[in-house]
Scaffold this motif. Sequence first.
Motif: not given
Length: 92
Positions: A30-32, A34, A38-40
């Motif tokens: 899953w990726e952010s 907003d 930025k995160l995965k």
Amino acid sequence: MKKIIFATLLLLVSVTSFAQQAADKIIGNWESIDGEVKLKFEIFKADGLYFGKLLWASNMYEADGKTPKKDFKNPINLCKTAPEKTLLTLPI
């Protein structure tokens, strides 16, 4: 009477199996979308519990771009010295 018991059991089994499949839909990467960072994440299941592991973050390295940041604000002393990339989140 046997038909009613059989129908009830069939209904219970189908509802239980459907609920299990719906919960497993969160498994995967899953990726952010907003926010500034930025995160995965990878979500996986182990021993009946769901866990999340940080795979990548836009701010996970120090200014040199090579040294992983540490989680200095973590209340668990052992986790303060570990790179953020290797930490697992609490079970969901």
